[in-house]
Motif scaffolding. Structure first.
Motif, mmCIF file in Angstrom:
data_model
loop_
_atom_site.group_PDB
_atom_site.id
_atom_site.type_symbol
_atom_site.label_atom_id
_atom_site.label_comp_id
_atom_site.label_asym_id
_atom_site.label_seq_id
_atom_site.Cartn_x
_atom_site.Cartn_y
_atom_site.Cartn_z
ATOM 1 N N SER A 116 1.102 -0.900 -0.122
ATOM 2 C CA SER A 116 -0.202 -0.101 0.002
ATOM 3 C C SER A 116 0.786 1.233 0.136
ATOM 4 N N GLN A 164 0.833 2.972 7.113
ATOM 5 C CA GLN A 164 -0.068 2.563 8.324
ATOM 6 C C GLN A 164 -2.287 2.730 8.457
ATOM 7 N N VAL A 167 -4.058 2.758 5.859
ATOM 8 C CA VAL A 167 -4.856 1.545 5.466
ATOM 9 C C VAL A 167 -5.795 0.742 7.096
ATOM 10 N N ILE A 175 -4.760 -7.627 8.813
ATOM 11 C CA ILE A 175 -4.615 -7.025 8.191
ATOM 12 C C ILE A 175 -2.315 -7.271 7.746
ATOM 13 N N THR A 177 0.211 -5.960 5.423
ATOM 14 C CA THR A 177 0.646 -4.914 4.434
ATOM 15 C C THR A 177 2.147 -4.380 4.710
ATOM 16 N N ASN A 179 4.649 -1.181 3.340
ATOM 17 C CA ASN A 179 4.036 0.068 2.577
ATOM 18 C C ASN A 179 5.977 1.342 2.288
#
Ligand code: PHE
Length: 333
Positions: A116, A164, A167, A175, A177, A179
């Motif tokens: 993300s 974060q 997100v 979650i 993720t 980044n």
């Protein structure tokens, strides 16, 4: 006249010979005719004058058309070898920071982390407040943060942790993720620091996520990235958004942990910060901290790329000198 019209030449030398024969200022045919012209009786002058002029035009036209057809044959057959190999196309290379970013994100993608990204121009909430930074925390200080138009709520992100938060705003746990992004800090530029640099952060939130999961994930990353012999060690640290927090060192890949000038004789290199997401951060972002736990980590891409490629001055990454960039052509991207 007909001799001029029928003349044919296949080489540049022949055409030049023809030009000299007729047009040479010293002893060309036309100069000779003009000289004779003076001695011709007046009543013949008109006729002869016209003849000399049309001969001059015919000669010039002939030379031009011979030159043209010579050029044409040269470009289709003549001196050009159409079977010769073409000019080599120079391949570019990916920037070393992109190479390292891709290698890092690929490792985490294989573990199920999803990339993300977020905005570089942020607000106080996403960079500080939602991450549990106390009101008077020094990182909010004007010395570290670039504010835009002296509005304390519009700033350049100082870390990618802000992604974060975005997100967490948009997704429910679980979650996972990763980044990557560019970050900004008001620091003097030197071989070891820059006001613009790149980070990659990771966040994992689910039920029963433990510190052991964090440690194992980072050990896996270190072995994948620096080699299977790599060891890690965690030292206690502090971040407002994680509790407990740690800094992670990897065993020096250059000396294998024995001690060298890159690891300053310690055998260890610091590569990232991490910790268990502070329950306050979960609650601030609408996640039930009784049900969920999580870990987060963050690293600087420049620093990791310096260790990986033995680059000793961070400024090289931003100067885009092709002699520097060319050296990364052979690296697997
Ligand atoms: N955001 C921290 C930094 O910029 C790094 C970090 C991320 C530390 C996540 C712990 C957990 O230094």
């Amino acid at each position: 006249m007909s001799e001029v019209e029928n003349y044919s030449a296949t080489t540049a030398e022949q055409i030049e010979e023809f030009r000299i024969r007729f047009l040479s200022k010293k002893n060309g045919e036309l100069v000779r005719l003009f000289n004779e012209f003076k001695n011709v009786p007046a009543e013949q002058k008109k006729e002869l004058g016209q003849k000399i002029n049309s001969l001059k035009i015919a000669v010039t036209d002939k030379i031009n058309s011979l030159k043209e057809s010579l050029e044409e044959t040269e470009s289709t057959t003549g001196e050009f070898d159409l079977t010769a190999p073409g000019d080599a196309i120079k391949l570019g290379s990916r920037h070393p920071l992109s190479i390292v970013r891709n290698q890092i994100t690929d490792i985490f993608k294989r573990l199920g982390f999803v990339i993300s990204e977020g905005p570089e121009i942020e607000d106080d909430w996403h960079v500080f407040s939602a991450l549990n930074f106390a009101e008077e925390h020094p990182a909010r200080d004007m010395q570290d943060t670039f504010f835009i138009e002296s509005n304390p709520d519009v700033l350049l992100r100082t870390h990618t942790s802000s992604i974060q938060i975005r997100v967490m705003e948009n997704q429910k746990p679980p979650i996972r993720t990763i980044n990557p992004g560019r970050v900004f800090r008001n620091e003097a530029i030197s071989a070891r620091a820059h006001c613009i640099f790149h980070q990659i952060e990771g966040l994992y939130i689910d039920e029963n996520v433990s510190f052991a999961d964090l440690k194992q994930t980072l050990l896996h990353f270190a072995k994948e990235f620096f080699g299977p012999e790599t060891k890690i060690r965690l030292r206690p640290s502090y971040f407002p958004f994680t509790e407990p927090s740690a800094e992670v060192d990897v065993s020096c890949s250059l000396c294998g942990g024995k001690g060298c000038n890159v690891c300053k004789g310690t055998g260890w290199l610091e590569i990232l910060g991490c910790g268990m997401v502070d329950p306050n951060v979960l609650e601030l972002n609408g996640i039930d901290s009784k049900k969920y736990t999580g870990f987060a980590f963050g690293m600087g891409i420049e620093r990791i790329a310096m260790l990986k490629f033995g680059v000793n001055d961070l400024r090289l990454y931003f100067e885009n000198d092709v002699r520097f960039l060319d050296q990364f052509k052979s690296v697997i991207q």
